[in-house]
Scaffold this active site. Structure first.
Site, short mmCIF file in Angstrom:
data_model
loop_
_atom_site.label_atom_id
_atom_site.label_comp_id
_atom_site.label_asym_id
_atom_site.label_seq_id
_atom_site.Cartn_x
_atom_site.Cartn_y
_atom_site.Cartn_z
N GLY A 7 -22.05 -30.53 -7.47
CA GLY A 7 -23.26 -29.57 -7.26
C GLY A 7 -22.66 -28.24 -6.79
CB THR A 8 -19.47 -26.67 -5.65
OG1 THR A 8 -19.71 -27.53 -4.41
CG2 THR A 8 -18.96 -25.49 -5.24
CE LYS A 60 -18.84 -34.18 -6.89
NZ LYS A 60 -19.68 -34.54 -5.77
NE ARG A 120 -22.05 -48.95 6.09
CZ ARG A 120 -21.98 -49.11 4.75
NH1 ARG A 120 -20.72 -48.98 4.27
NH2 ARG A 120 -22.92 -48.80 4.09
CG MET A 171 -19.05 -35.39 3.00
SD MET A 171 -18.35 -34.13 3.90
CE MET A 171 -19.82 -33.19 4.17
CG HIS A 181 -14.93 -32.94 -6.72
ND1 HIS A 181 -15.18 -31.86 -7.46
CD2 HIS A 181 -15.51 -32.74 -5.44
CE1 HIS A 181 -15.88 -30.96 -6.68
NE2 HIS A 181 -16.02 -31.49 -5.42
CG HIS A 182 -13.35 -37.77 -4.06
ND1 HIS A 182 -14.18 -38.60 -4.14
CD2 HIS A 182 -13.89 -36.52 -3.65
CE1 HIS A 182 -15.21 -38.27 -3.78
NE2 HIS A 182 -15.26 -37.20 -3.44
CG PHE A 223 -22.97 -28.26 4.31
CD1 PHE A 223 -23.99 -27.53 4.77
CD2 PHE A 223 -23.06 -29.43 4.05
CE1 PHE A 223 -25.05 -28.02 4.60
CE2 PHE A 223 -24.36 -29.89 3.91
CZ PHE A 223 -25.49 -29.37 4.33
#
Ligand SMILES: NC(=O)C1=CN([C@@H]2O[C@H](COP(=O)(O)OP(=O)(O)OC[C@H]3O[C@@H](n4cnc5c(N)ncnc54)[C@H](OP(=O)(O)O)[C@@H]3O)[C@@H](O)[C@H]2O)C=CC1
Ligand SMILES: O=C(O)C1=N[C@H](C(=O)O)C[C@H](O)C1
Length: 266
Positions: free
Chosen positions: A165-166, A159, A12, A15, A155-156, A128
């Site tokens: 992580g990036t 999060k 849900r 991602m 980021h949004h 990814f």
């Protein structure tokens, strides 16, 4: 050729739902179950807003792997549950493809060791999107010549983990080519704690969280008389899906854990 049988955890989510749409369109993949803390016992097709897959939802990872024959687990959940799912997958011979971020260094080491012991392939990729992977690789290259560097990730505001992580992976790649170096004035003092961001070997990571953003990162290099900025922006989560597909196709051929999509690109 037989289809790759996939379980998606977090169907849900932003991602996870994108991953279901990707699987729906891909004839080489077959969704065999989903893992979700809600809707256990229902079929995916019975859940509002999800594609009409005729497969069951489980809330218990072990029960799921005992009930269905699965080749790959795609995990897009939260750091805590993602770690439990990934470990259970390796223990049950199901190859994990993990997009979930926020695992600790110790957890990554433990999962790497477990995958090696069991001879089970696994992919953990903090990002990814191919553009983001290139941004990280270009940053590693630039850091050879520009050791003063600050990472700004945006980021949004939904999060859970910070830094992203990036950003952590970018800092790790830069660490491979950069000597530890304290940046800024040797006597600098934060009059408000956190003002200079997180400290990784002297380089700084700044995390911005705002509504309206998706995923964005700038890696800013400074040197006398010049700056270099390497920037990547994600405008739609579909951009992650070719990387998820690549990881699914590759993980079935692996017998170790691979951390980072760059290891699967030519
Ligand atoms: N590697 C990559 O390229 C990318 C990685 N990510 C990472 O993927 C993860 C998911 O991101 P995103 O989709 O944006 O997040 P969302 O919050 O939209 O989705 C997470 C999903 O996980 C579910 N969940 C929470 N707890 C459990 C549980 N105990 N069992 C099963 N499911 C659970 C949530 O359910 P509920 O609604 O009930 O809370 C939710 O549906 C994050 O770690 C993020 O950092 C994101 C984008 C790209
Ligand atoms: O939570 C997100 O959205 C994202 N998470 C990943 C990360 O932590 O780096 C990848 C991407 O930045 C989107």
């Amino acid at each position: 050729m037989s289809k790759i049988r996939v379980v998606v955890a977090g169907p849900r989510g932003k991602m996870g739902s994108e991953a279901l749409r990707m699987i729906r369109k891909d004839d080489s993949l077959e969704l065999v179950a989903c893992l979700d803390r809600k809707n256990s016992g229902k079929k995916v097709s019975e859940v509002e807003d999800l594609p009409s897959f005729d497969v069951y939802i489980y809330d218990d990872v072990v029960e799921c792997f005992q009930a269905v024959d699965a080749d790959v687990l795609v995990d897009l959940t939260t750091p805590e549950v993602g770690y439990i799912h990934t470990k259970a997958a390796i223990e049950h011979g199901v190859r994990p493809v993990v997009g979930t971020t926020g695992f600790t260094k110790e957890q990554l080491e433990e999962l790497t060791k477990l995958a090696e012991e069991k001879g089970i392939g696994a992919v953990i990729a903090p990002n990814f999107a191919v553009g983001a992977v290139l941004m990280m690789q270009f940053s590693k290259w630039a850091a050879k010549y520009f050791p003063d560097v600050e990472i700004i990730e945006r980021h949004h505001d939904q999060k859970l983990d910070a830094p992203s992580g990036t950003a952590i992976k970018t800092a790790e790649l830069i660490q491979e080519v950069r000597e530890s170096k304290k940046q800024g004035h040797p006597d600098e003092k934060e009059t408000l704690p956190g003002a200079r961001g997180a400290d990784v070997d002297g380089m700084r990571i700044h995390s911005v969280r705002l509504p309206g953003l998706i995923a964005h990162q700038e890696v800013v290099f400074g040197s006398s008389g010049q700056n270099l900025t390497i920037k990547h922006d994600t405008f739609h989560r579909e951009s992650f899906m070719s990387g998820v597909k690549l990881a699914i196709d590759q993980v079935v051929k692996l017998d170790i854990l691979v951390y980072g999509l760059e290891n699967l690109l030519d």
